[in-house]
Design a protein around this motif. Structure first.
Motif, short mmCIF file in Angstrom:
data_model
loop_
_atom_site.label_atom_id
_atom_site.label_comp_id
_atom_site.label_asym_id
_atom_site.label_seq_id
_atom_site.Cartn_x
_atom_site.Cartn_y
_atom_site.Cartn_z
N PHE A 103 0.83 -1.20 0.00
CA PHE A 103 0.00 0.00 0.00
C PHE A 103 0.87 1.26 0.00
O PHE A 103 0.59 2.22 -0.74
CB PHE A 103 -0.91 0.00 1.22
CG PHE A 103 -1.69 1.27 1.39
CD1 PHE A 103 -2.84 1.50 0.64
CD2 PHE A 103 -1.29 2.26 2.28
CE1 PHE A 103 -3.56 2.68 0.76
CE2 PHE A 103 -2.00 3.44 2.42
CZ PHE A 103 -3.14 3.65 1.66
N ALA A 104 1.94 1.26 0.81
CA ALA A 104 2.82 2.43 0.89
C ALA A 104 3.51 2.70 -0.44
O ALA A 104 3.65 3.85 -0.86
CB ALA A 104 3.85 2.23 1.99
N ASN A 105 3.94 1.63 -1.12
CA ASN A 105 4.59 1.83 -2.42
C ASN A 105 3.61 2.36 -3.45
O ASN A 105 3.99 3.18 -4.30
CB ASN A 105 5.20 0.51 -2.91
CG ASN A 105 6.62 0.30 -2.40
OD1 ASN A 105 7.59 0.66 -3.06
ND2 ASN A 105 6.73 -0.25 -1.20
N TYR A 106 2.37 1.92 -3.37
CA TYR A 106 1.37 2.38 -4.33
C TYR A 106 0.92 3.81 -4.03
O TYR A 106 0.86 4.67 -4.92
CB TYR A 106 0.17 1.44 -4.31
CG TYR A 106 -0.91 1.80 -5.31
CD1 TYR A 106 -0.83 1.34 -6.62
CD2 TYR A 106 -2.00 2.60 -4.95
CE1 TYR A 106 -1.80 1.66 -7.55
CE2 TYR A 106 -2.97 2.93 -5.88
CZ TYR A 106 -2.87 2.46 -7.18
OH TYR A 106 -3.84 2.79 -8.09
N GLN A 107 0.62 4.08 -2.76
CA GLN A 107 -0.02 5.33 -2.39
C GLN A 107 0.97 6.44 -2.03
O GLN A 107 0.76 7.60 -2.38
CB GLN A 107 -0.96 5.09 -1.20
CG GLN A 107 -1.87 6.25 -0.87
CD GLN A 107 -2.92 6.48 -1.95
OE1 GLN A 107 -3.33 5.55 -2.63
NE2 GLN A 107 -3.36 7.72 -2.11
N VAL A 108 2.04 6.09 -1.33
CA VAL A 108 2.98 7.10 -0.83
C VAL A 108 4.15 7.30 -1.78
O VAL A 108 4.52 8.44 -2.11
CB VAL A 108 3.50 6.70 0.57
CG1 VAL A 108 4.48 7.74 1.10
CG2 VAL A 108 2.33 6.53 1.54
N ALA A 115 4.87 -2.09 -5.59
CA ALA A 115 3.64 -2.41 -4.86
C ALA A 115 3.23 -3.85 -5.18
O ALA A 115 2.86 -4.62 -4.28
CB ALA A 115 2.52 -1.45 -5.24
N VAL A 116 3.35 -4.24 -6.45
CA VAL A 116 3.03 -5.61 -6.85
C VAL A 116 4.05 -6.59 -6.28
O VAL A 116 3.69 -7.67 -5.80
CB VAL A 116 2.96 -5.73 -8.39
CG1 VAL A 116 2.72 -7.18 -8.80
CG2 VAL A 116 1.88 -4.83 -8.95
N ILE A 117 5.33 -6.21 -6.31
CA ILE A 117 6.37 -7.09 -5.77
C ILE A 117 6.14 -7.34 -4.28
O ILE A 117 6.30 -8.47 -3.79
CB ILE A 117 7.77 -6.48 -6.02
CG1 ILE A 117 8.13 -6.64 -7.50
CG2 ILE A 117 8.83 -7.13 -5.14
CD1 ILE A 117 9.43 -5.96 -7.91
N ASN A 173 3.56 1.38 -15.17
CA ASN A 173 2.24 0.76 -15.09
C ASN A 173 2.20 -0.56 -15.86
O ASN A 173 1.59 -1.53 -15.41
CB ASN A 173 1.17 1.71 -15.64
CG ASN A 173 0.94 2.90 -14.74
OD1 ASN A 173 1.10 2.81 -13.52
ND2 ASN A 173 0.56 4.01 -15.32
N LEU A 174 2.89 -0.59 -17.00
CA LEU A 174 2.93 -1.81 -17.81
C LEU A 174 3.68 -2.92 -17.08
O LEU A 174 3.25 -4.08 -17.09
CB LEU A 174 3.59 -1.53 -19.16
CG LEU A 174 3.70 -2.73 -20.11
CD1 LEU A 174 2.32 -3.27 -20.45
CD2 LEU A 174 4.45 -2.32 -21.38
N ILE A 175 4.79 -2.56 -16.43
CA ILE A 175 5.54 -3.55 -15.65
C ILE A 175 4.66 -4.14 -14.57
O ILE A 175 4.63 -5.36 -14.36
CB ILE A 175 6.80 -2.91 -15.02
CG1 ILE A 175 7.80 -2.48 -16.09
CG2 ILE A 175 7.46 -3.89 -14.05
CD1 ILE A 175 8.99 -1.72 -15.54
N ALA A 176 3.92 -3.29 -13.87
CA ALA A 176 3.04 -3.76 -12.79
C ALA A 176 1.98 -4.71 -13.32
O ALA A 176 1.71 -5.76 -12.72
CB ALA A 176 2.39 -2.56 -12.10
#
Length: 215
Positions: A103-108, A115-117, A173-176
């Motif tokens: 969540f922190a990697n995605y949001q912060v 975030a996926v990792i 975004n594509l990597i994710a």
């Protein structure tokens, strides 16, 4: 510096996955766990000391301790032959915190690939909890394969691409999205494959006792 540590996280996950699959002797794997565990404690300590109050840098570095303590825990456990319940329940703690770091990697931090990792790691450490904490030994082969694959997908490959500068030039975004699809397809397909006529390998780190094994 953190990317260098990530490269060797990939190495220890790969070796520990092979250990769970009965391909690597636990005594040979314990030293790498100790080496990488020490690296993953020293590295975030240095990064936090030199962060000059940068809260994002401190946030990034703080998660590395989860891995460092896990590998030290496993390495020492392999040497001493202690029961795996402690490291299993510590893995549950790591799995929960990994969700928070996702969540922190995605949001912060606005870092969708990582975030996926972190979600990958939450899933893996939850498997360690089931296997080592709850003694669900029928998960040994599945966990071994997931561990070995994640060593490359979440550790060695991203670290090398980051170190060479290629990662930063690609659409994040594509990597994710690619990583989400890969995880769902591969880990989903592994489940029936590892259940079909599989004989549980010799328990790592034991002589007929409990699995000591593996993250």
């Amino acid at each position: 510096m953190g990317n260098v540590g990530l490269l060797y996280v990939g190495a220890v996950l790969f070796i520990n996955g092979l250990m769970l699959l009965g391909k690597v002797d636990p005594r040979g794997a314990c030293l790498l766990n100790l080496f990488v565990g020490a690296l993953q404690v020293i590295t975030p300590t240095v990064l936090i000391i030199t962060a000059n109050g940068d809260t994002n840098a401190i946030l990034n570095a703080s998660g590395l301790f989860l891995f460092g303590f896990t590998y030290l825990y496993v390495g020492i456990g392999l040497i001493t032959g202690v029961d795996t319940t402690g490291v299993g329940y510590f893995s549950l703690f790591v799995a929960v915190m990994a969700l928070a770091y996702a969540f922190a990697n995605y949001q912060v931090l606005d870092n969708r690939p990582f975030a996926v990792i972190w979600l990958y790691w939450a899933f893996l450490w939850f498997l360690f909890f089931l296997l080592l904490g709850l003694k669900r030994e029928h998960l040994t082969a599945y966990t071994g394969w997931v561990t070995a694959i994640q060593g490359w997908v979440t550790g060695a490959i991203p670290a090398f691409l980051l170190l060479t500068g290629y990662w930063q030039g690609w659409n994040q975004n594509l990597i994710a999205i690619i990583m989400i699809v890969f995880g769902v397809v591969v880990f989903g397909a592994l489940w029936p494959l590892t259940r079909r006529g599989h004989r549980t390998p010799a328990r790592a780190g034991s002589t007929g006792g409990e699995t000591i094994a593996a993250h």
